[in-house]
Design a protein around this motif. Sequence first.
Motif, PDB file in Angstrom:
ATOM      1  N   LYS A 175       0.833  -1.209   0.000  1.00 46.20           N
ATOM      2  CA  LYS A 175       0.000   0.000   0.000  1.00 46.20           C
ATOM      3  C   LYS A 175       0.867   1.258   0.000  1.00 46.20           C
ATOM      4  CE  LYS A 175      -3.402  -2.443   2.863  1.00 46.20           C
ATOM      5  NZ  LYS A 175      -4.120  -2.447   4.168  1.00 46.20           N
ATOM      6  N   THR A 176       2.184   1.061  -0.032  1.00 45.83           N
ATOM      7  CA  THR A 176       3.110   2.186   0.030  1.00 45.83           C
ATOM      8  C   THR A 176       4.192   2.035  -1.031  1.00 45.83           C
ATOM      9  OG1 THR A 176       4.598   1.088   1.596  1.00 45.83           O
ATOM     10  CG2 THR A 176       2.777   2.372   2.520  1.00 45.83           C
ATOM     11  N   ALA A 177       4.914   3.118  -1.284  1.00 49.39           N
ATOM     12  CA  ALA A 177       6.078   3.110  -2.162  1.00 49.39           C
ATOM     13  C   ALA A 177       7.243   3.737  -1.415  1.00 49.39           C
ATOM     14  CB  ALA A 177       5.779   3.879  -3.449  1.00 49.39           C
ATOM     15  N   ASP A 178       8.455   3.557  -1.937  1.00 48.55           N
ATOM     16  CA  ASP A 178       9.654   4.076  -1.273  1.00 48.55           C
ATOM     17  C   ASP A 178      10.537   4.768  -2.310  1.00 48.55           C
ATOM     18  OD1 ASP A 178      11.894   4.637   0.210  1.00 48.55           O
ATOM     19  OD2 ASP A 178      12.284   2.575   0.842  1.00 48.55           O
ATOM     20  N   PHE A 179      10.288   6.054  -2.508  1.00 52.39           N
ATOM     21  CA  PHE A 179      11.052   6.832  -3.485  1.00 52.39           C
ATOM     22  C   PHE A 179      12.538   6.824  -3.151  1.00 52.39           C
ATOM     23  CE2 PHE A 179      13.095  10.731  -4.872  1.00 52.39           C
ATOM     24  CZ  PHE A 179      12.670  10.874  -6.185  1.00 52.39           C
ATOM     25  N   ASN A 180      12.878   7.025  -1.875  1.00 47.64           N
ATOM     26  CA  ASN A 180      14.287   7.075  -1.485  1.00 47.64           C
ATOM     27  C   ASN A 180      14.970   5.739  -1.695  1.00 47.64           C
ATOM     28  OD1 ASN A 180      14.143   9.801  -0.730  1.00 47.64           O
ATOM     29  ND2 ASN A 180      13.489   9.295   1.343  1.00 47.64           N
ATOM     30  N   GLY A 181      14.260   4.656  -1.388  1.00 47.36           N
ATOM     31  CA  GLY A 181      14.827   3.334  -1.617  1.00 47.36           C
ATOM     32  C   GLY A 181      15.082   3.087  -3.092  1.00 47.36           C
ATOM     33  N   ALA A 182      14.159   3.539  -3.935  1.00 48.51           N
ATOM     34  CA  ALA A 182      14.329   3.367  -5.374  1.00 48.51           C
ATOM     35  C   ALA A 182      15.499   4.187  -5.901  1.00 48.51           C
ATOM     36  CB  ALA A 182      13.048   3.758  -6.100  1.00 48.51           C
ATOM     37  N   SER A 183      15.800   5.273  -5.236  1.00 47.87           N
ATOM     38  CA  SER A 183      16.928   6.104  -5.662  1.00 47.87           C
ATOM     39  C   SER A 183      18.268   5.423  -5.413  1.00 47.87           C
ATOM     40  CB  SER A 183      16.889   7.453  -4.932  1.00 47.87           C
ATOM     41  OG  SER A 183      15.718   8.174  -5.272  1.00 47.87           O
ATOM     42  N   ASN A 184      18.263   4.358  -4.609  1.00 45.68           N
ATOM     43  CA  ASN A 184      19.499   3.652  -4.267  1.00 45.68           C
ATOM     44  C   ASN A 184      19.595   2.297  -4.948  1.00 45.68           C
ATOM     45  OD1 ASN A 184      21.967   3.677  -2.785  1.00 45.68           O
ATOM     46  ND2 ASN A 184      21.087   2.203  -1.346  1.00 45.68           N
ATOM     47  N   LEU A 185      18.848   2.107  -6.024  1.00 44.63           N
ATOM     48  CA  LEU A 185      18.943   0.865  -6.789  1.00 44.63           C
ATOM     49  C   LEU A 185      20.349   0.703  -7.376  1.00 44.63           C
ATOM     50  CD1 LEU A 185      15.527   1.056  -8.630  1.00 44.63           C
ATOM     51  CD2 LEU A 185      16.336  -0.994  -7.445  1.00 44.63           C
ATOM     52  N   PRO A 186      20.771  -0.531  -7.666  1.00 47.94           N
ATOM     53  CA  PRO A 186      22.057  -0.719  -8.360  1.00 47.94           C
ATOM     54  C   PRO A 186      22.121   0.157  -9.606  1.00 47.94           C
ATOM     55  CG  PRO A 186      21.221  -2.838  -7.623  1.00 47.94           C
ATOM     56  CD  PRO A 186      20.137  -1.829  -7.333  1.00 47.94           C
ATOM     57  N   SER A 187      23.249   0.846  -9.766  1.00 45.27           N
ATOM     58  CA  SER A 187      23.385   1.849 -10.813  1.00 45.27           C
ATOM     59  C   SER A 187      24.349   1.391 -11.902  1.00 45.27           C
ATOM     60  CB  SER A 187      23.907   3.156 -10.191  1.00 45.27           C
ATOM     61  OG  SER A 187      24.430   4.022 -11.175  1.00 45.27           O
ATOM     62  N   PRO A 188      24.138   1.845 -13.154  1.00 47.69           N
ATOM     63  CA  PRO A 188      25.095   1.536 -14.231  1.00 47.69           C
ATOM     64  C   PRO A 188      26.486   2.081 -13.961  1.00 47.69           C
ATOM     65  CG  PRO A 188      23.046   2.410 -15.121  1.00 47.69           C
ATOM     66  CD  PRO A 188      22.984   2.615 -13.638  1.00 47.69           C
ATOM     67  N   PHE A 189      26.595   3.032 -13.034  1.00 49.03           N
ATOM     68  CA  PHE A 189      27.883   3.666 -12.748  1.00 49.03           C
ATOM     69  C   PHE A 189      28.569   3.072 -11.514  1.00 49.03           C
ATOM     70  CE2 PHE A 189      24.915   6.920 -14.464  1.00 49.03           C
ATOM     71  CZ  PHE A 189      25.471   7.031 -15.735  1.00 49.03           C
ATOM     72  N   ASP A 190      27.929   2.135 -10.837  1.00 49.21           N
ATOM     73  CA  ASP A 190      28.486   1.573  -9.607  1.00 49.21           C
ATOM     74  C   ASP A 190      29.733   0.748  -9.883  1.00 49.21           C
ATOM     75  OD1 ASP A 190      26.516   2.678  -8.026  1.00 49.21           O
ATOM     76  OD2 ASP A 190      25.303   0.847  -7.916  1.00 49.21           O
ATOM     77  N   ASN A 191      30.698   0.830  -8.949  1.00 50.91           N
ATOM     78  CA  ASN A 191      31.840  -0.075  -9.038  1.00 50.91           C
ATOM     79  C   ASN A 191      31.489  -1.390  -8.347  1.00 50.91           C
ATOM     80  OD1 ASN A 191      32.310   0.173  -6.200  1.00 50.91           O
ATOM     81  ND2 ASN A 191      33.579   1.989  -6.539  1.00 50.91           N
ATOM     82  N   LEU A 192      32.385  -2.345  -8.403  1.00 53.94           N
ATOM     83  CA  LEU A 192      32.078  -3.683  -7.903  1.00 53.94           C
ATOM     84  C   LEU A 192      31.814  -3.678  -6.406  1.00 53.94           C
ATOM     85  CD1 LEU A 192      31.745  -6.681  -8.345  1.00 53.94           C
ATOM     86  CD2 LEU A 192      34.226  -6.937  -8.167  1.00 53.94           C
TER      87      LEU A 192
END
Length: 337
Positions: free
Chosen positions: A157-174
């Motif tokens: 019943k809820t969403a988490d905008f901040n959590g979605a902002s921390n998804l694995p990124s194409p720019f992340d290192n290993l």
Amino acid sequence: MASSSPRASAAAVAGVLVVAALCLHGAVAQLCEDYYDCTCPDAYNIVKRVLIDAHKSDIRIYASLTRLHFHDCFVQGCDGSLLLDGVPGVINSEKGAPPNNNSARGFPVVDAVKTALEQACPGVVSCADILALAAEISVELSGGPRWGVLLGRLDSKTADFNGASNLPSPFDNLTVLEGKFKAVGLNNVDLVALSGAHTFGRVQCQFVTGRLYNFSGTNRPDPTLDSAYRAFLSQRCPINGNGSALNDLDPTTPNTFDKNYYTNLEANRGFLNSDQELKSSPQAQGVTAPIVDRFASSQDAFFSNFAQSMINMGNIKPLTDPSKGQIRTNCRKVNAS
């Protein structure tokens, strides 16, 4: 053939009841493959029919739907929260978070699946389970493995905008990638196997221009990038070109689910920095690089591990407590109270 005895029939009925009891929604409920066998037995085929129809006009849809399942599960668990539209003062939609905004796609197809399921079995199949089924079917229809999808999730019943902002990124290192996967209970095999979903689909130029022209602030290209591939990408993504222009994640078989993602990494032809990190990062040696090597040499090994890792990912905090979740009638909004 002799008819079954009353005792055998009773045992069979009892077996069905036991399975149903194990899969009932509740605080300690567990997901299971046959969750909808009695309540919506044609659910899998209904989802498959809608996806096949959508693919006729959108060759990218299978990869896009698979990605939706990833982006849902990594944020507060596999609960369909990604599908919720924003409601001012109530829900800050995950769709607007940087990793999803103008990038995550396929929502109208999810709507079409939901409509078809509501017509066949109203109020039965959750939106979270639709994402899980759509991912498996999309991979299978693209030539990839099939696995038994565990079902029985409720919708958030809820969403988490901040959590979605921390998804694995194409720019992340290993190191960052390992940390993000570990945070949701997934290991390095899961990291490498699930990254293999980049064996199909498209990606925007904006996610590779840094590697082409200013890697790590050096004003030079990424030295791990194969020179011929870099020249090809430079033509596709010129320095002042359209950042939203699309490119194949896998330049060899862009619409087929196969092991070529890993053979591309072996040849330093990973499109995204996060992909090539799995093979070329100094930290990858003895950690993720051997897994890349194994999958590059054996499609069977990749398919087997991918299927298991998708099951593992689908078990990230599934919502099964009816006091906290629901089966949404419309995947975009919470049911009226």
